[in-house]
Design an enzyme around this catalytic site. Structure first.
Site, PDB file in Angstrom:
ATOM      1  N   ASN A 148       3.445   8.783  12.961  1.00  0.00           N
ATOM      2  CA  ASN A 148       2.861   8.460  13.172  1.00  0.00           C
ATOM      3  C   ASN A 148       1.887   8.759  15.000  1.00  0.00           C
ATOM      4  OD1 ASN A 148       3.065   5.792  12.308  1.00  0.00           O
ATOM      5  ND2 ASN A 148       0.592   5.222  12.168  1.00  0.00           N
ATOM      6  N   GLY A 224       6.079   0.761   9.920  1.00  0.00           N
ATOM      7  CA  GLY A 224       6.697   1.933   8.763  1.00  0.00           C
ATOM      8  C   GLY A 224       5.733   1.586   7.535  1.00  0.00           C
ATOM      9  N   SER A 225       5.940   2.180   6.395  1.00  0.00           N
ATOM     10  CA  SER A 225       5.724   1.765   5.120  1.00  0.00           C
ATOM     11  C   SER A 225       5.052   0.789   4.721  1.00  0.00           C
ATOM     12  CB  SER A 225       5.467   2.605   3.929  1.00  0.00           C
ATOM     13  OG  SER A 225       6.637   2.953   3.724  1.00  0.00           O
ATOM     14  N   GLU A 246       5.710  -4.045  10.755  1.00  0.00           N
ATOM     15  CA  GLU A 246       4.300  -3.156  10.703  1.00  0.00           C
ATOM     16  C   GLU A 246       3.357  -2.765   9.950  1.00  0.00           C
ATOM     17  OE1 GLU A 246       2.093  -5.072  12.907  1.00  0.00           O
ATOM     18  OE2 GLU A 246       2.386  -5.844  14.050  1.00  0.00           O
ATOM     19  N   CYS A 280      -2.500   3.249  11.107  1.00  0.00           N
ATOM     20  CA  CYS A 280      -2.615   2.240   9.962  1.00  0.00           C
ATOM     21  C   CYS A 280      -3.612   1.238  10.178  1.00  0.00           C
ATOM     22  CB  CYS A 280      -1.006   1.394  10.029  1.00  0.00           C
ATOM     23  SG  CYS A 280      -1.292   0.710  12.302  1.00  0.00           S
ATOM     24  N   GLU A 453       2.726  -8.490  16.969  1.00  0.00           N
ATOM     25  CA  GLU A 453       3.405  -7.520  18.653  1.00  0.00           C
ATOM     26  C   GLU A 453       2.401  -8.009  19.539  1.00  0.00           C
ATOM     27  OE1 GLU A 453       4.641  -3.499  16.549  1.00  0.00           O
ATOM     28  OE2 GLU A 453       6.574  -3.874  17.342  1.00  0.00           O
TER      29      GLU A 453
HETATM   30  P1  NAP Z   1       8.763   5.194   6.677  1.00  0.00           P
HETATM   31  O1  NAP Z   1       9.058   5.939   5.387  1.00  0.00           O
HETATM   32  O2  NAP Z   1       8.734   3.832   6.224  1.00  0.00           O
HETATM   33  O3  NAP Z   1       9.290   5.358   7.342  1.00  0.00           O
HETATM   34  C1  NAP Z   1       9.378   4.458   8.740  1.00  0.00           C
HETATM   35  C2  NAP Z   1      10.514   4.254   9.406  1.00  0.00           C
HETATM   36  O4  NAP Z   1      11.090   4.141   9.068  1.00  0.00           O
HETATM   37  C3  NAP Z   1      11.184   5.678   9.590  1.00  0.00           C
HETATM   38  O5  NAP Z   1      11.430   5.800  10.915  1.00  0.00           O
HETATM   39  C4  NAP Z   1      12.145   6.461   8.483  1.00  0.00           C
HETATM   40  O6  NAP Z   1      13.315   7.044   8.681  1.00  0.00           O
HETATM   41  C5  NAP Z   1      12.483   4.979   8.868  1.00  0.00           C
HETATM   42  N1  NAP Z   1      13.388   4.224   7.390  1.00  0.00           N
HETATM   43  C6  NAP Z   1      13.458   5.094   5.651  1.00  0.00           C
HETATM   44  N2  NAP Z   1      14.213   4.717   4.942  1.00  0.00           N
HETATM   45  C7  NAP Z   1      14.723   3.585   5.677  1.00  0.00           C
HETATM   46  C8  NAP Z   1      15.188   2.622   5.036  1.00  0.00           C
HETATM   47  N3  NAP Z   1      16.454   2.299   4.224  1.00  0.00           N
HETATM   48  N4  NAP Z   1      16.331   1.344   6.026  1.00  0.00           N
HETATM   49  C9  NAP Z   1      15.890   1.527   7.307  1.00  0.00           C
HETATM   50  N5  NAP Z   1      14.782   2.672   8.258  1.00  0.00           N
HETATM   51  C10 NAP Z   1      14.331   3.824   6.892  1.00  0.00           C
HETATM   52  O7  NAP Z   1       6.896   4.973   7.055  1.00  0.00           O
HETATM   53  P2  NAP Z   1       6.776   6.802   7.502  1.00  0.00           P
HETATM   54  O8  NAP Z   1       5.990   7.439   6.667  1.00  0.00           O
HETATM   55  O9  NAP Z   1       6.995   6.939   8.750  1.00  0.00           O
HETATM   56  O10 NAP Z   1       5.167   5.876   8.338  1.00  0.00           O
HETATM   57  C11 NAP Z   1       3.553   5.614   7.640  1.00  0.00           C
HETATM   58  C12 NAP Z   1       3.726   3.962   7.622  1.00  0.00           C
HETATM   59  O11 NAP Z   1       3.914   3.337   8.472  1.00  0.00           O
HETATM   60  C13 NAP Z   1       2.476   4.214   6.695  1.00  0.00           C
HETATM   61  O12 NAP Z   1       2.329   3.193   5.172  1.00  0.00           O
HETATM   62  C14 NAP Z   1       1.535   3.446   7.704  1.00  0.00           C
HETATM   63  O13 NAP Z   1       0.121   2.876   7.191  1.00  0.00           O
HETATM   64  C15 NAP Z   1       2.822   2.386   8.545  1.00  0.00           C
HETATM   65  N6  NAP Z   1       1.976   2.280  10.259  1.00  0.00           N
HETATM   66  C16 NAP Z   1       2.282   0.181  10.106  1.00  0.00           C
HETATM   67  C17 NAP Z   1       1.737   0.515  12.068  1.00  0.00           C
HETATM   68  C18 NAP Z   1       1.678  -1.010  12.321  1.00  0.00           C
HETATM   69  O14 NAP Z   1       1.603  -1.132  13.182  1.00  0.00           O
HETATM   70  N7  NAP Z   1       1.166  -1.765  11.080  1.00  0.00           N
HETATM   71  C19 NAP Z   1       1.768   1.303  12.275  1.00  0.00           C
HETATM   72  C20 NAP Z   1       1.904   2.494  12.161  1.00  0.00           C
HETATM   73  C21 NAP Z   1       2.519   2.788  10.772  1.00  0.00           C
HETATM   74  P3  NAP Z   1      12.535   8.265   8.532  1.00  0.00           P
HETATM   75  O15 NAP Z   1      11.199   9.066   8.618  1.00  0.00           O
HETATM   76  O16 NAP Z   1      13.712   9.400   9.614  1.00  0.00           O
HETATM   77  O17 NAP Z   1      13.674   8.872   7.617  1.00  0.00           O
END
Ligand code: NAP
Ligand code: MG
Length: 473
Positions: A148, A224-225, A246, A280, A453
């Site tokens: 994102n 991420g999620s 995060e 997020c 962070e």
């Molecule tokens: P995600 O599906 O959790 O993926 C985040 C990252 O983790 C991607 O690079 C993904 O790789 C990687 N990943 C997936 N499975 C993994 C595993 N088993 N081991 C290690 N890494 C793994 O999240 P997203 O869909 O990309 O992003 C949306 C989420 O991020 C939302 O929930 C949002 O709220 C959150 N977010 C939080 C913040 C904050 O600062 N709190 C900021 C931005 C976003 P691939 O995608 O290449 O598979």
């Protein structure tokens, strides 16, 4: 809006043993490039090289490390437009946002370039000698970035990690690798030593998982999620590997009757529809005091219909498309069976027919148990509900397992502070919607994350504190 994509993965990192990913422009749905992905062996090889580079990087004199980070920042600054155009094409971010995001990488590097020369320990009074502490880098840090905000979130990890003397391996999201790959090239051009900062494109389940499992990686910094974050934390527990997480958010804007309603209603759409709600910190719940609920809804709905959802490459665009067709489908499900108060616009020209567009909408849940009120939608959908008084506003805002950000609109400064202290979130903003400023700490309560962070102490999270006692008796 076609962009010649001249970015490829570094062949010394991967020749595509982990397959390849077709990068798609979300505004058009058209392929714009192919990025080779690393497999587990290539990831381990890159981690080994980052580990070999660590002792020399740690030993670089503080002033010299500061100079290199400033040179890196200058290289990013000289390529803001190129990086922004890459992000518009790869992520569908509006060009205004994308320029800000590239500038944020530069600013974060400049900010943390001051850290190497200020990594001060303490002198602690003790009997029988002198006691001093040192902040020492961890070694190889693994940064995992979501799709994102590909540029800023990468920078919040690698900026302070490099400043503290660590080497960094970084995995961009599979969908959005282009800007991180280009930034790694800029780091080399700016004079960062070989293998101090390596970007490894690949799948989360492959490259990201190696960051967790390979013991040479000494810390994982994950954004991420919440679901994947929990798996990362569980995996890191096996090696007692520190993590920063995060994660998701379900943030509230709280509007009190005593506020300037025009101002609050005019700004609220941008607090949720910026980046098409894929944020997020998106304020996807709006809580409005009942006495002004109808008046606010009218003003808010008008403002939502005025959001300029346009080709993200256009200078006027305020909102672009969603990241993928699959993500759009999952966002659209939140509209099923919910009362929709108003819907904005989305472009419909032939150029955009294959893109992942969705107009912004305001929905009115029947109950606080509705999915759209409880779950992180991560798209252009905002849910609105009334509250009676301050106590109920705080209770409703806190009725979630998340706790990342939020906004409070009131002209009563005492109330603003009471509510800010009452809401369980890491980042609150009064009469504004600011969340992330690199000068201030950022992170979540509850299931929104672990650790902080940015801000003046970010480098602490990338160091061990060592205590040394010297006997004088
Ligand atoms: P995600 O599906 O959790 O993926 C985040 C990252 O983790 C991607 O690079 C993904 O790789 C990687 N990943 C997936 N499975 C993994 C595993 N088993 N081991 C290690 N890494 C793994 O999240 P997203 O869909 O990309 O992003 C949306 C989420 O991020 C939302 O929930 C949002 O709220 C959150 N977010 C939080 C913040 C904050 O600062 N709190 C900021 C931005 C976003 P691939 O995608 O290449 O598979
Ligand atoms: Mg995902």
């Amino acid at each position: 809006m076609s962009v010649g994509i001249a970015v490829a993965a570094d062949p010394s990192v991967t020749r595509g043993a982990g397959g390849s990913h077709t990068v798609v422009n979300p505004a058009t749905g058209r392929a714009i490039g192919e990025v080779p992905l690393a497999d587990a062996a290539e990831t381990d090889a890159a981690i080994a090289r980052a580990n070999e580079a660590f002792p020399a990087w740690k030993a670089v004199a503080p002033g010299e490390r500061a100079r290199l980070l400033r040179a890196f920042a200058a290289a990013v600054d000289a390529h803001i437009e190129e990086l922004a155009q890459l992000e518009v094409a790869n992520s569908g971010h509006t060009v205004g946002n994308a320029r800000w995001e590239a500038g944020n990488v530069r600013d974060v590097l400049n900010y943390y370039s001051a850290s190497p020369e200020r990594m001060m320990g303490k002198q602690i009074p003790v009997p029988g000698g002198v006691d001093i502490t040192f902040r020492e880098p961890l070694g190889v840090v693994g940064v995992i970035v979501p799709w994102n905000f590909p540029m800023p979130i990468a920078g919040w990890g690698f900026g302070p990690a490099l400043a503290a003397g660590n080497t960094v391996v970084l995995k961009p999201a599979e969908l959005t690798p282009l800007t991180a790959l280009r930034i790694a090239e800029l780091a080399r051009e700016a004079g960062l030593p070989e293998s101090v900062f390596i970007v490894i494109p690949g799948k989360g389940s492959v490259v990201g998982q190696r960051f967790v499992d390979n013991p040479t990686v000494r810390k994982v910094c994950f954004t991420g999620s919440t679901e994947v974050g929990k798996q990362i934390m569980a995996g890191c527990a096996r090696q007692v590997k520190p993590v920063t997480l995060e994660l998701g958010g379900k943030n509230a804007t709280i509007v009190f009757a005593d506020t300037d309603l025009d101002k609050a209603a005019a700004s609220a759409p941008y607090a949720v529809f910026d980046n098409a709600g894929q944020d997020c910190c998106a304020r996807s719940r709006v809580l409005v005091q009942r006495s002004v609920y109808d008046e606010f809804l009218d003003k808010f709905a008008a403002a939502v219909r005025g959001v300029k959802v346009l080709d993200p490459a256009s200078a006027d665009a305020e909102m672009g498309p969603l990241i993928s067709a699959g993500h759009r489908d999952s966002v659209a499900r939140y509209l099923d069976g919910v009362e929709i108060a108003t819907t904005g616009t989305a472009p419909d020209g032939a150029d955009f027919a294959g893109g992942f567009w969705m107009p912004p909408s305001v929905v009115l849940p029947r109950s606080v148990t509705d999915a759209v009120w409880r779950e992180e939608v991560f798209g252009p959908v905002v849910a609105m509900m009334p509250f009676e008084d301050e106590a109920e506003a705080i209770a409703m805002a806190n009725d979630t397992e998340y706790g990342l950000s939020g906004s409070i609109f009131t002209s009563d400064v005492g109330r603003a502070l009471r509510v800010a202290r009452g809401v369980q979130s890491g980042n609150l903003s009064v009469n504004s919607h600011s969340s992330v400023r690199y000068w201030t700490p950022f992170g979540g309560y509850k299931q929104s994350g672990l650790g902080r962070e940015l801000g003046p102490n970010a480098t602490d999270a990338f160091t061990e504190e060592k205590n040394v006692f010297i006997a004088t008796d």
